[in-house]
Write a protein that holds these residues in place. Structure first.
Motif, PDB file in Angstrom:
ATOM      1  N   SER A 203       4.543  -9.198  -4.682  1.00  0.00           N
ATOM      2  CA  SER A 203       4.634  -8.111  -5.672  1.00  0.00           C
ATOM      3  C   SER A 203       3.276  -7.436  -5.864  1.00  0.00           C
ATOM      4  CB  SER A 203       5.127  -8.661  -7.018  1.00  0.00           C
ATOM      5  OG  SER A 203       6.443  -9.149  -6.915  1.00  0.00           O
ATOM      6  N   ALA A 204       2.207  -8.239  -5.811  1.00  0.00           N
ATOM      7  CA  ALA A 204       0.858  -7.697  -5.988  1.00  0.00           C
ATOM      8  C   ALA A 204       0.493  -6.770  -4.839  1.00  0.00           C
ATOM      9  CB  ALA A 204      -0.151  -8.836  -6.080  1.00  0.00           C
ATOM     10  N   ARG A 205       0.829  -7.160  -3.600  1.00  0.00           N
ATOM     11  CA  ARG A 205       0.486  -6.293  -2.472  1.00  0.00           C
ATOM     12  C   ARG A 205       1.389  -5.060  -2.443  1.00  0.00           C
ATOM     13  NH1 ARG A 205       2.497  -9.035   3.253  1.00  0.00           N
ATOM     14  NH2 ARG A 205       4.698  -9.257   2.714  1.00  0.00           N
ATOM     15  N   ASP A 206       2.647  -5.212  -2.893  1.00  0.00           N
ATOM     16  CA  ASP A 206       3.535  -4.047  -2.995  1.00  0.00           C
ATOM     17  C   ASP A 206       2.934  -3.008  -3.937  1.00  0.00           C
ATOM     18  OD1 ASP A 206       5.316  -5.258  -1.330  1.00  0.00           O
ATOM     19  OD2 ASP A 206       6.782  -5.765  -2.881  1.00  0.00           O
ATOM     20  N   GLU A 207       2.444  -3.483  -5.076  1.00  0.00           N
ATOM     21  CA  GLU A 207       1.854  -2.578  -6.070  1.00  0.00           C
ATOM     22  C   GLU A 207       0.596  -1.922  -5.518  1.00  0.00           C
ATOM     23  OE1 GLU A 207       1.258  -0.456  -9.591  1.00  0.00           O
ATOM     24  OE2 GLU A 207       3.015  -1.397  -8.678  1.00  0.00           O
ATOM     25  N   ALA A 208      -0.228  -2.686  -4.803  1.00  0.00           N
ATOM     26  CA  ALA A 208      -1.455  -2.128  -4.223  1.00  0.00           C
ATOM     27  C   ALA A 208      -1.125  -1.044  -3.207  1.00  0.00           C
ATOM     28  CB  ALA A 208      -2.269  -3.240  -3.565  1.00  0.00           C
ATOM     29  N   TRP A 209      -0.087  -1.254  -2.424  1.00  0.00           N
ATOM     30  CA  TRP A 209       0.346  -0.263  -1.426  1.00  0.00           C
ATOM     31  C   TRP A 209       0.861   1.006  -2.118  1.00  0.00           C
ATOM     32  CZ3 TRP A 209      -0.205   0.946   3.466  1.00  0.00           C
ATOM     33  CH2 TRP A 209       0.725   1.749   4.129  1.00  0.00           C
ATOM     34  N   ARG A 210       1.626   0.834  -3.193  1.00  0.00           N
ATOM     35  CA  ARG A 210       2.143   1.997  -3.924  1.00  0.00           C
ATOM     36  C   ARG A 210       1.010   2.786  -4.579  1.00  0.00           C
ATOM     37  NH1 ARG A 210       6.737  -1.492  -5.061  1.00  0.00           N
ATOM     38  NH2 ARG A 210       5.624  -2.415  -6.808  1.00  0.00           N
ATOM     39  N   VAL A 211       0.044   2.084  -5.151  1.00  0.00           N
ATOM     40  CA  VAL A 211      -1.087   2.749  -5.801  1.00  0.00           C
ATOM     41  C   VAL A 211      -1.869   3.579  -4.785  1.00  0.00           C
ATOM     42  CG1 VAL A 211      -3.343   2.351  -6.875  1.00  0.00           C
ATOM     43  CG2 VAL A 211      -1.343   1.112  -7.693  1.00  0.00           C
ATOM     44  N   LEU A 212      -2.081   3.015  -3.604  1.00  0.00           N
ATOM     45  CA  LEU A 212      -2.785   3.752  -2.553  1.00  0.00           C
ATOM     46  C   LEU A 212      -2.016   5.019  -2.200  1.00  0.00           C
ATOM     47  CD1 LEU A 212      -5.020   3.999  -0.421  1.00  0.00           C
ATOM     48  CD2 LEU A 212      -3.614   2.579   1.100  1.00  0.00           C
ATOM     49  N   GLY A 213      -0.713   4.890  -2.056  1.00  0.00           N
ATOM     50  CA  GLY A 213       0.112   6.053  -1.709  1.00  0.00           C
ATOM     51  C   GLY A 213       0.066   7.131  -2.784  1.00  0.00           C
ATOM     52  N   LYS A 214       0.154   6.725  -4.042  1.00  0.00           N
ATOM     53  CA  LYS A 214       0.100   7.701  -5.139  1.00  0.00           C
ATOM     54  C   LYS A 214      -1.246   8.409  -5.182  1.00  0.00           C
ATOM     55  CE  LYS A 214       3.396   5.266  -8.137  1.00  0.00           C
ATOM     56  NZ  LYS A 214       3.554   4.480  -9.391  1.00  0.00           N
ATOM     57  N   GLY A 215      -2.309   7.648  -4.909  1.00  0.00           N
ATOM     58  CA  GLY A 215      -3.643   8.247  -4.906  1.00  0.00           C
ATOM     59  C   GLY A 215      -3.777   9.291  -3.823  1.00  0.00           C
TER      60      GLY A 215
END
Length: 245
Positions: free
Chosen positions: A72-84
Motif C-alpha cells: 500500500s505504501a509503494r502504491d501511494e508513492a507511485w500515485r503521488v509521483l503520477g499526480k506531481g
C-alpha cells in the motif's frame, strides 16, 4: 478435595493459546512430583514443542501480513509521483513543461495508475523498470527541473526497496518452513494435547494421589480458568457488536 478442571475453550484465539501453554509448561517444571513422572514429562514435552512451533508460525504469518502494508505504501508513492507529474505538465511552460511531459510518458508506459492493480511480482517488475528509467542521467536532468518530483521519486525508491526486502525475508522463511503447519493447525494440536492428554492425566493423578498432585492440579485449573475467562469476554463483546449492527 477434588479439583475440577474444565477443558480449554475451543474458541481461544490462536494468539492466546501459546501463552496458556507456556504457563502450564512453567508450572509443570516447578512441580517435582510431575517432572519425575514419565507420563507427565512426555505430555508436557509435546506441549512445549507444539508451543514453540505455534509461536514461530505466528511470527512468520505476521511477517507475511506486513507485505500488504508495504504494498500500500509503494502504491501511494507511485500515485503521488503520477499526480506531481500531471500537475507540472498542466501548469508549467517551455522547458519545464517538456520535461514533465517526457517523465509523464515514462510513467504512462509503465502502466500509469493501473500499475498498482498488478499482482505483487508484476508490480515489482514494473516499478523497478520505471525507477531505472527515471534514474537515467537524461531523465534525472528533467526530474531536477521540477520541484518536488525528485523527492517523490526518492519516496518511491524507498517504498519499493522496503517491499522487496520484506519479500526476500518472507521467501526465506517460507523456504525454511515449507513443511511447517499453520498457527490454526497448531492451535488444534495444542488443544488436543491439553484437553485429551494432559487434563485427564492431571485429574486422575490428583484424584488417586491427592497428596502429590492436588496442588499441581489446582494451579493448572487456574491457568485454564483465566484463559477461558478471557475467551468468554471476547465472545461476549463480539456478540454485543453483532447485536448492535
Amino acid at each position: 478435595m477434588k479439583t475440577t478442571i474444565k477443558s480449554v475453550n475451543s474458541a481461544i484465539r490462536v494468539g492466546e493459546i501459546p501463552a496458556l501453554a507456556n504457563a502450564m509448561v512453567e508450572n509443570f517444571k516447578k512441580c517435582a512430583s510431575a517432572t519425575e513422572n514419565e507420563l507427565f514429562s512426555a505430555c508436557f514435552s509435546e506441549l512445549e514443542e507444539l508451543t514453540k512451533k505455534s509461536i514461530c508460525a505466528l511470527n512468520s504469518e505476521k511477517v507475511s501480513g506486513n507485505l500488504d502494508e508495504l504494498d500500500s505504501a509503494r502504491d501511494e508513492a507511485w500515485r503521488v509521483l503520477g499526480k506531481g507529474l500531471e500537475g507540472h505538465a498542466a501548469l508549467q511552460k517551455g522547458e519545464k513543461k517538456e520535461a514533465a511531459l517526457s517523465l509523464l510518458d515514462v510513467y504512462a508506459r509503465h502502466g500509469g495508475k493501473n500499475a498498482t492493480k498488478l499482482n505483487f511480482a508484476a508490480e515489482s517488475s514494473t516499478l523497478e523498470s520505471a525507477i531505472e528509467e527515471f534514474s537515467s542521467p537524461e531523465m534525472m536532468a528533467k526530474v531536477k527541473l521540477l520541484g518536488g518530483v525528485e523527492e517523490a521519486l526518492d519516496a518511491l525508491k524507498d517504498a519499493q526497496s522496503a517491499f522487496a526486502a520484506k519479500v526476500s525475508e518472507v521467501s526465506g522463511k517460507a523456504a525454511s518452513a515449507k513443511s511447517e503447519k499453520s498457527s490454526t493447525e497448531l492451535k488444534k494440536q495444542i488443544l488436543s494435547c491439553i484437553n485429551d492428554k494432559i487434563l485427564p492425566l492431571v485429574s486422575a493423578s490428583a484424584l488417586i494421589l491427592s497428596d502429590k498432585y492436588s496442588e499441581f492440579a489446582s494451579v493448572i485449573a487456574e491457568d485454564i480458568a483465566r484463559a477461558n475467562s478471557s475467551t468468554s469476554r471476547h465472545s461476549t463483546k463480539k456478540g454485543e457488536t453483532s447485536a448492535v449492527k
